[in-house]
Enzyme design. Structure first.
Site, short mmCIF file in Angstrom:
data_model
loop_
_atom_site.label_atom_id
_atom_site.label_comp_id
_atom_site.label_asym_id
_atom_site.label_seq_id
_atom_site.Cartn_x
_atom_site.Cartn_y
_atom_site.Cartn_z
N TYR A 286 -12.19 -2.31 -3.79
CA TYR A 286 -12.71 -2.48 -2.42
C TYR A 286 -14.24 -2.40 -2.37
CZ TYR A 286 -8.27 -2.49 0.23
OH TYR A 286 -7.07 -2.83 0.79
N LYS B 184 0.84 -1.21 0.00
CA LYS B 184 0.00 0.00 0.00
C LYS B 184 0.88 1.26 0.00
CE LYS B 184 -3.85 -2.39 2.33
NZ LYS B 184 -4.82 -2.34 3.45
N GLU C 41 -9.37 -10.62 -7.67
CA GLU C 41 -8.38 -9.55 -7.46
C GLU C 41 -7.18 -9.67 -8.40
OE1 GLU C 41 -7.54 -9.66 -3.26
OE2 GLU C 41 -9.52 -8.88 -2.74
N ASN D 99 -1.88 -0.08 6.99
CA ASN D 99 -1.35 -1.35 7.47
C ASN D 99 -0.49 -2.07 6.42
OD1 ASN D 99 -3.40 -2.18 5.81
ND2 ASN D 99 -4.59 -3.22 7.39
N HIS E 128 -1.94 -5.52 1.46
CA HIS E 128 -3.22 -6.20 1.21
C HIS E 128 -2.91 -7.62 0.79
CE1 HIS E 128 -7.15 -7.22 -0.42
NE2 HIS E 128 -6.47 -7.82 -1.39
P1 IDP Z 1 -7.63 -7.09 5.54
O1 IDP Z 1 -6.82 -6.10 4.71
O2 IDP Z 1 -6.84 -7.60 6.70
O3 IDP Z 1 -8.23 -8.20 4.71
P2 IDP Z 1 -10.31 -5.93 5.66
O4 IDP Z 1 -11.27 -6.13 6.78
O5 IDP Z 1 -10.58 -6.64 4.38
O6 IDP Z 1 -8.84 -6.26 6.19
O7 IDP Z 1 -10.26 -4.36 5.38
C1 IDP Z 1 -9.65 -3.86 4.23
C2 IDP Z 1 -8.77 -2.69 4.60
O8 IDP Z 1 -9.60 -1.63 5.11
C3 IDP Z 1 -7.78 -2.96 5.75
O9 IDP Z 1 -6.59 -3.58 5.32
C4 IDP Z 1 -7.52 -1.57 6.26
O10 IDP Z 1 -6.62 -0.83 5.42
C5 IDP Z 1 -8.91 -0.94 6.16
N1 IDP Z 1 -9.69 -1.10 7.40
C6 IDP Z 1 -10.26 -2.24 7.88
N2 IDP Z 1 -10.91 -2.02 9.03
C7 IDP Z 1 -10.77 -0.70 9.28
C8 IDP Z 1 -11.23 0.15 10.35
O11 IDP Z 1 -11.92 -0.27 11.29
N3 IDP Z 1 -10.87 1.47 10.27
C9 IDP Z 1 -10.12 1.97 9.24
N4 IDP Z 1 -9.68 1.20 8.22
C10 IDP Z 1 -9.99 -0.11 8.24
MG MG Z 2 -9.67 -8.09 3.21
#
Ligand code: IDP
Ligand code: MG
Length: 137
Positions: free
Chosen positions: A49, A9, A126, A112, A115
Site C-alpha cells: 500500500y 482481507k 500487485e 471492506n 482489494h
Molecule cells: P479501493 O480498495 O477501493 O481501491 P483505495 O482508495 O485504493 O480503495 O484505498 C485502499 C484501502 O484503504 C481501501 O480499500 C480501504 O480499506 C482503505 N481506505 C480507503 N479510504 C479510507 C478512509 O477514508 N478511511 C479508512 N480507510 C480507508
Molecule cells: Mg485502490
C-alpha cells in the site's frame, strides 16, 4: 485476457466468506489462476500500500491488513480488472451498488472485505508483488 490481483482481507476471512467471494468471481467468468493464504507482515503490507503512505488512514489500514490472514489471488478473464472492481463495489460500502461484495458484506470504508487492482499498471505490480511466475497457472 487480462489478469488482476484480488485480496480477501482479514475481515472477509474472519467472516468465513472466502467461498462466497470466490464463487462470485467464478460466476462472473473470472478464473482463479493463482491463490494462497498468508498473514502479511507489517513490511509486506506497507510495501503493498506504499501509494497510500501519505494518507491519514495509512497506519490504521496497515494495522487492519495485518490483523489476520488474507487470501491472495490472481483472477484472469476478459476485462478482469474492471469486472473485479464492479463485483467489489465502491470503497465505502455505504456508496456501493446493490449486489456487490462490499454492499453485501463490508462493515466500513476501511474494513471492506476485498482489494482489487485498479489499472493495468497496478495489476502488473500487485500480481508480481505476491506471486512468482511459477505460482500462476
Ligand atoms: P479501493 O480498495 O477501493 O481501491 P483505495 O482508495 O485504493 O480503495 O484505498 C485502499 C484501502 O484503504 C481501501 O480499500 C480501504 O480499506 C482503505 N481506505 C480507503 N479510504 C479510507 C478512509 O477514508 N478511511 C479508512 N480507510 C480507508
Ligand atoms: Mg485502490
Amino acid at each position: 485476457m487480462e489478469r488482476t490481483l484480488s485480496i480477501i482481507k482479514p475481515d472477509g476471512v474472519k467472516k468465513n466468506i472466502i467461498g462466497e467471494v470466490v464463487s462470485r468471481f467464478e460466476k462472473a467468468g473470472l478464473k482463479v489462476v493463482a491463490s494462497k493464504m498468508k498473514h502479511l507482515s507489517q513490511r509486506e503490507a506497507e510495501g503493498f500500500y506504499a501509494v497510500h503512505k501519505e494518507r491519514p488512514f495509512f497506519g490504521s489500514l496497515i494495522e487492519f491488513m495485518i490483523s489476520g490472514p488474507v487470501v491472495l489471488m490472481i483472477l484472469e478473464g476478459e476485462g478482469a480488472i474492471l469486472k473485479n472492481r464492479e463485483l467489489m463495489g465502491a470503497t465505502n460500502p455505504a456508496d456501493a451498488d446493490e449486489g456487490t461484495i462490499r454492499k453485501d458484506f463490508a462493515d466500513s470504508i476501511e474494513s471492506n472485505i476485498v482489494h482489487g487492482s485498479d489499472a493495468p499498471e497496478t495489476a502488473d505490480f500487485e500480481t508480481k508483488y505476491f506471486f512468482s511466475a511459477l505460482e500462476t497457472y
